[in-house]
Design an enzyme around this catalytic site. Structure first.
Site, PDB file in Angstrom:
ATOM      1  N   ARG A  47     -19.600 -22.887 -38.671  1.00 39.37           N
ATOM      2  CA  ARG A  47     -18.266 -22.339 -38.890  1.00 39.37           C
ATOM      3  C   ARG A  47     -17.935 -21.416 -37.727  1.00 39.37           C
ATOM      4  O   ARG A  47     -18.774 -21.150 -36.882  1.00 39.37           O
ATOM      5  CB  ARG A  47     -18.107 -21.662 -40.266  1.00 39.37           C
ATOM      6  CG  ARG A  47     -19.282 -20.966 -40.859  1.00 39.37           C
ATOM      7  CD  ARG A  47     -19.762 -19.746 -40.114  1.00 39.37           C
ATOM      8  NE  ARG A  47     -18.677 -18.836 -39.814  1.00 39.37           N
ATOM      9  CZ  ARG A  47     -18.689 -17.932 -38.871  1.00 39.37           C
ATOM     10  NH1 ARG A  47     -19.754 -17.795 -38.079  1.00 39.37           N
ATOM     11  NH2 ARG A  47     -17.679 -17.125 -38.655  1.00 39.37           N
ATOM     12  N   GLY A  48     -16.662 -20.963 -37.691  1.00 41.58           N
ATOM     13  CA  GLY A  48     -16.206 -20.186 -36.532  1.00 41.58           C
ATOM     14  C   GLY A  48     -15.506 -21.154 -35.583  1.00 41.58           C
ATOM     15  O   GLY A  48     -16.065 -22.209 -35.257  1.00 41.58           O
ATOM     16  N   ARG A  88     -11.558 -29.550 -41.410  1.00 47.88           N
ATOM     17  CA  ARG A  88     -10.980 -28.237 -41.751  1.00 47.88           C
ATOM     18  C   ARG A  88      -9.627 -28.129 -41.029  1.00 47.88           C
ATOM     19  O   ARG A  88      -9.493 -28.615 -39.903  1.00 47.88           O
ATOM     20  CB  ARG A  88     -11.896 -27.070 -41.329  1.00 47.88           C
ATOM     21  CG  ARG A  88     -13.113 -26.922 -42.237  1.00 47.88           C
ATOM     22  CD  ARG A  88     -13.885 -25.643 -41.943  1.00 47.88           C
ATOM     23  NE  ARG A  88     -13.315 -24.484 -42.599  1.00 47.88           N
ATOM     24  CZ  ARG A  88     -13.728 -23.245 -42.405  1.00 47.88           C
ATOM     25  NH1 ARG A  88     -14.715 -23.005 -41.552  1.00 47.88           N
ATOM     26  NH2 ARG A  88     -13.176 -22.225 -43.038  1.00 47.88           N
ATOM     27  N   GLN A 195     -19.408 -13.674 -44.452  1.00 46.77           N
ATOM     28  CA  GLN A 195     -19.823 -13.905 -43.053  1.00 46.77           C
ATOM     29  C   GLN A 195     -20.228 -12.601 -42.369  1.00 46.77           C
ATOM     30  O   GLN A 195     -21.072 -12.603 -41.475  1.00 46.77           O
ATOM     31  CB  GLN A 195     -18.677 -14.553 -42.255  1.00 46.77           C
ATOM     32  CG  GLN A 195     -18.404 -16.003 -42.608  1.00 46.77           C
ATOM     33  CD  GLN A 195     -17.302 -16.126 -43.654  1.00 46.77           C
ATOM     34  OE1 GLN A 195     -17.127 -15.231 -44.476  1.00 46.77           O
ATOM     35  NE2 GLN A 195     -16.574 -17.213 -43.634  1.00 46.77           N
ATOM     36  N   ASP A 236      -8.683 -17.900 -35.310  1.00 42.45           N
ATOM     37  CA  ASP A 236      -8.823 -19.343 -35.549  1.00 42.45           C
ATOM     38  C   ASP A 236      -7.681 -20.120 -34.922  1.00 42.45           C
ATOM     39  O   ASP A 236      -7.829 -21.288 -34.570  1.00 42.45           O
ATOM     40  CB  ASP A 236      -8.897 -19.623 -37.047  1.00 42.45           C
ATOM     41  CG  ASP A 236     -10.269 -19.236 -37.562  1.00 42.45           C
ATOM     42  OD1 ASP A 236     -10.459 -18.045 -37.864  1.00 42.45           O
ATOM     43  OD2 ASP A 236     -11.151 -20.101 -37.589  1.00 42.45           O
ATOM     44  N   ASN A 246      -6.569 -15.581 -38.714  1.00 42.63           N
ATOM     45  CA  ASN A 246      -8.015 -15.296 -38.704  1.00 42.63           C
ATOM     46  C   ASN A 246      -8.460 -15.119 -40.158  1.00 42.63           C
ATOM     47  O   ASN A 246      -7.660 -15.221 -41.097  1.00 42.63           O
ATOM     48  CB  ASN A 246      -8.318 -14.055 -37.853  1.00 42.63           C
ATOM     49  CG  ASN A 246      -9.806 -13.876 -37.620  1.00 42.63           C
ATOM     50  OD1 ASN A 246     -10.502 -14.816 -37.214  1.00 42.63           O
ATOM     51  ND2 ASN A 246     -10.348 -12.698 -37.893  1.00 42.63           N
ATOM     52  N   LYS A 247      -9.722 -14.885 -40.335  1.00 42.92           N
ATOM     53  CA  LYS A 247     -10.326 -14.783 -41.668  1.00 42.92           C
ATOM     54  C   LYS A 247      -9.518 -13.887 -42.609  1.00 42.92           C
ATOM     55  O   LYS A 247      -9.050 -12.821 -42.206  1.00 42.92           O
ATOM     56  CB  LYS A 247     -11.766 -14.246 -41.492  1.00 42.92           C
ATOM     57  CG  LYS A 247     -12.559 -14.049 -42.761  1.00 42.92           C
ATOM     58  CD  LYS A 247     -12.621 -15.287 -43.632  1.00 42.92           C
ATOM     59  CE  LYS A 247     -13.137 -16.501 -42.913  1.00 42.92           C
ATOM     60  NZ  LYS A 247     -12.880 -17.763 -43.645  1.00 42.92           N
TER      61      LYS A 247
END
Ligand code: MRU
Length: 344
Positions: A47-48, A88, A195, A236, A246-247
């Site tokens: 991920r990332g 994704r 995370q 992202d 982003n997250k």
């Protein structure tokens, strides 16, 4: 360089450090098909944003090798592109990497399948090496923003684990530390997939960089008490106007940072900037299953019948971003014009 490899090529297969098991166990998962890589992306083994892009490139390479002797080489490769693109939706590095692999394939139209498979593998290696190189460059630029003794808050994991190496936001911190600055990192746990607690804390500890975990909801309190000097996160997808996906939880931090006059920095390579998307509201935001919110790793803490929403990214308006750090340098107060100029 970090003391582990997020992705590596071994014995004709892509190996991924299984990020679902960290920090408890260091285990590599071998992928020998595009389908296996797509599954690893979807289930967060890898991920990332930049790491997803590199993994997808290897997914194409490994599939080309697998089906090179197959009568339906072209069709199978086409299917691999589709399968990986559906893994994704938010991190644009995935689509960027697939597009670059598509261009490589087109350059070799008419070549024997085995020859094309070799060219695709070389391209995937190149993208992995480039990612580390650009992260280092980004780190050097961004390190100038961090002064000795600063207490820096980060969210999610934007480190070596989220890239081919060095990291984006954590890359900036790594470079600042390498330049001799004493940086103290505060890491948000990053609910629901943790995370920050599982990956950022582990990764920084591998390098001996001091890190203190906080619950996501503690950030405002610590800012109010003057215990945070800067916030730095990864991205992202960045829209053409500088809005940043982003997250989940990043937007709340940016609002809090503005309220407390704390600089809010975003570090990402140009491959995370999507000029085809005008503004953040148009960025597709992934929603994952409710089970990630209702419990973790097979343990359920919410009542049996409760429902849950699980949007895993949010959008921070460009107006809340103090500076964007890329391999091209530091862009203060990013906007349409400044972002366009990065690509000149
Ligand atoms: O759901 P994840 O773990 O893939 O989300 C990752 C992030 O949001 C990172 O901050 C982002 O990809 C930047 S990574 C250098």
């Amino acid at each position: 360089m970090a003391s582990f490899e997020t992705l590596r090529w071994r014995d004709g297969k892509l190996e991924l450090i299984d990020q679902r098991l960290l920090p408890g166990e260091i285990r590599y998962v071998a992928c020998d098909s595009a389908q296996a890589v797509a599954t690893a992306i979807r289930n967060l083994t890898v991920r990332g944003a930049p790491a997803i892009g590199c993994a997808a490139a290897y997914g194409i390479a490994v599939e080309a090798k697998r089906v090179a002797a197959d009568g339906r080489f072209e069709a199978n490769l086409q299917l691999a592109f589709r399968t990986l693109a559906e893994s994704r939706p938010t991190a644009v590095n995935l689509f960027w990497a697939l597009e670059r692999m598509r261009r490589k394939r087109d350059e070799h139209r008419g070549a024997a399948p085995a020859e094309l498979a070799d060219a695709l593998l070389r391209e995937a290696h190149l993208m992995r090496d480039e990612d580390v190189r650009l992260n280092r460059r980004m780190g050097e630029h961004g390190a100038e923003l961090l002064a000795d003794g600063m207490r820096v808050l980060t969210h999610c994991n934007a480190g070596a684990l989220a890239t081919a190496g060095h990291g984006t936001a954590l890359g900036v911190i790594r470079s600042a530390v390498a330049a001799g600055k004493g940086i103290r990192v505060l890491a948000d746990e990053t609910r629901p997939f943790l995370q920050g607690a599982r990956l950022t804390a582990w990764e920084l500890m591998q390098d001996g960089i001091p890190v203190t975990l906080i619950a996501d909801s503690a950030a405002g309190h610590l800012m109010h008490r003057g215990e945070i000097d800067a916030v730095i996160v990864g991205a992202d997808r960045v829209a053409a106007n500088g809005d940043v996906a982003n997250k989940i939880g990043t937007y709340s931090l940016a609002v809090l940072a503005q309220r407390h006059a704390i600089p809010f920095y975003v570090a990402c390579p140009l491959s995370t900037i999507d000029l085809s998307i005008a503004r953040g509201a148009d960025i597709p935001i992934e929603e994952r299953g409710p089970e990630e919110v209702l419990g973790y790793d097979g343990q359920r803490w919410a009542p049996a019948d409760s429902g849950a929403r699980n949007p895993v990214f949010d959008v921070t308006p460009a107006a809340l971003v103090t500076a964007l750090v890329t391999e091209k340098g530091v862009t203060n107060r990013p906007d349409c014009e400044k972002i366009r100029r990065l690509f000149d």
